[in-house]
Motif scaffolding. Structure first.
Motif, PDB file in Angstrom:
ATOM      1  N   UNK A  14       0.846  -1.305  -0.098  1.00  0.00           N
ATOM      2  CA  UNK A  14      -0.083  -0.173  -0.087  1.00  0.00           C
ATOM      3  C   UNK A  14       0.782   1.205   0.073  1.00  0.00           C
ATOM      4  N   UNK A  15       2.115   1.166  -0.115  1.00  0.00           N
ATOM      5  CA  UNK A  15       3.012   2.405  -0.059  1.00  0.00           C
ATOM      6  C   UNK A  15       3.120   2.964  -1.511  1.00  0.00           C
ATOM      7  N   UNK A  16       3.355   4.309  -1.498  1.00  0.00           N
ATOM      8  CA  UNK A  16       3.530   4.941  -2.704  1.00  0.00           C
ATOM      9  C   UNK A  16       4.656   5.878  -2.745  1.00  0.00           C
ATOM     10  N   UNK A  17       5.458   6.113  -3.793  1.00  0.00           N
ATOM     11  CA  UNK A  17       6.564   6.643  -3.567  1.00  0.00           C
ATOM     12  C   UNK A  17       6.578   8.059  -3.421  1.00  0.00           C
ATOM     13  N   UNK A  18       7.336   8.578  -2.463  1.00  0.00           N
ATOM     14  CA  UNK A  18       7.504   9.990  -1.932  1.00  0.00           C
ATOM     15  C   UNK A  18       8.747  10.628  -1.412  1.00  0.00           C
ATOM     16  N   UNK A  19       9.706   9.602  -1.901  1.00  0.00           N
ATOM     17  CA  UNK A  19      11.258   9.957  -1.495  1.00  0.00           C
ATOM     18  C   UNK A  19      11.704  11.178  -1.965  1.00  0.00           C
ATOM     19  N   UNK A  20      12.431  12.175  -1.098  1.00  0.00           N
ATOM     20  CA  UNK A  20      12.843  13.403  -1.676  1.00  0.00           C
ATOM     21  C   UNK A  20      13.695  13.191  -3.044  1.00  0.00           C
ATOM     22  N   UNK A  24      11.333  17.861  -6.933  1.00  0.00           N
ATOM     23  CA  UNK A  24      12.085  19.123  -7.164  1.00  0.00           C
ATOM     24  C   UNK A  24      11.163  20.318  -6.557  1.00  0.00           C
ATOM     25  N   UNK A  25      11.997  21.346  -6.189  1.00  0.00           N
ATOM     26  CA  UNK A  25      11.411  22.466  -5.800  1.00  0.00           C
ATOM     27  C   UNK A  25      10.398  22.400  -4.699  1.00  0.00           C
ATOM     28  N   UNK A  26      10.743  21.583  -3.488  1.00  0.00           N
ATOM     29  CA  UNK A  26       9.970  21.119  -2.540  1.00  0.00           C
ATOM     30  C   UNK A  26       9.851  22.561  -1.627  1.00  0.00           C
ATOM     31  N   UNK A  27       8.682  23.123  -1.519  1.00  0.00           N
ATOM     32  CA  UNK A  27       8.513  24.348  -0.231  1.00  0.00           C
ATOM     33  C   UNK A  27       7.046  23.869   0.382  1.00  0.00           C
ATOM     34  N   UNK A  28       7.098  24.560   1.522  1.00  0.00           N
ATOM     35  CA  UNK A  28       5.691  24.180   2.253  1.00  0.00           C
ATOM     36  C   UNK A  28       4.444  24.819   1.418  1.00  0.00           C
ATOM     37  N   UNK A  29       3.348  24.135   1.477  1.00  0.00           N
ATOM     38  CA  UNK A  29       2.456  24.665   0.699  1.00  0.00           C
ATOM     39  C   UNK A  29       1.700  25.922   1.233  1.00  0.00           C
ATOM     40  N   UNK A  30       1.097  26.346   0.343  1.00  0.00           N
ATOM     41  CA  UNK A  30       0.341  27.693   0.700  1.00  0.00           C
ATOM     42  C   UNK A  30      -1.284  27.472   0.769  1.00  0.00           C
ATOM     43  N   UNK A  31      -1.645  26.363   0.381  1.00  0.00           N
ATOM     44  CA  UNK A  31      -3.155  25.858   0.441  1.00  0.00           C
ATOM     45  C   UNK A  31      -3.469  26.121   1.897  1.00  0.00           C
ATOM     46  N   UNK A  32      -5.035  26.530   1.883  1.00  0.00           N
ATOM     47  CA  UNK A  32      -5.543  26.576   3.217  1.00  0.00           C
ATOM     48  C   UNK A  32      -6.472  25.094   3.325  1.00  0.00           C
ATOM     49  N   UNK A  33      -5.731  24.419   3.960  1.00  0.00           N
ATOM     50  CA  UNK A  33      -6.274  22.864   3.985  1.00  0.00           C
ATOM     51  C   UNK A  33      -7.828  22.839   4.689  1.00  0.00           C
TER      52      UNK A  33
END
Length: 131
Positions: A14-20, A24-33
């Motif tokens: 059940x795992x999905x790839x998420x390795x850094x 690319x271009x990883x930044x904190x999201x600006x969405x309002x969850x």
């Protein structure tokens, strides 16, 4: 591991790839969850007779979402599954896995709001105790 054109897309566990190393271009999201999740209507429903979902749920009422409604507020969470060539049948598919980050962000925002409110309550209690 499950591959699609040589790219790992999941695993039997059940795992999905998420390795850094895959991003690319990883930044904190600006969405309002909280706003995103609040826009999703949660419904009770029964699957129609003849659908595989009806058989899997044995005709019981289930809680879920309607892809048509989600598509209006977050179209990236919905894909169109086109039927066999020429039949014109299209079914909207909701990618529930991609909904998880929105829900996690909403939970983080809710916790931050709770902590801020608790700090205000604690301050007011301290003021009352000092008075």
């Amino acid at each position: 591991v499950v591959y699609n054109f040589g790219v790992p897309i999941g695993s039997a566990t059940g795992g999905f790839p998420s390795d850094i190393k895959m991003k690319d271009s990883v930044v904190p999201t600006v969405i309002c969850g909280m706003d995103a999740v609040d826009a999703w209507e949660v419904v009770d429903h029964f699957w129609k007779a003849g659908t595989p979902q009806r058989k899997r749920n044995r005709g019981r009422k289930v809680v879920g979402f309607i892809a048509n409604q989600i598509q209006k507020v977050q179209p990236g969470l919905v894909t169109v599954n086109r039927g066999p060539e020429g039949d014109g049948d299209e079914t909207l598919m909701l990618n529930k896995i991609d909904m998880i980050p929105y829900m996690a962000k909403a939970q983080q925002e809710a916790h931050a709001k709770i902590r801020a409110l608790q700090a205000q309550v604690d301050a007011l209690i301290a003021q009352l105790a000092a008075a």
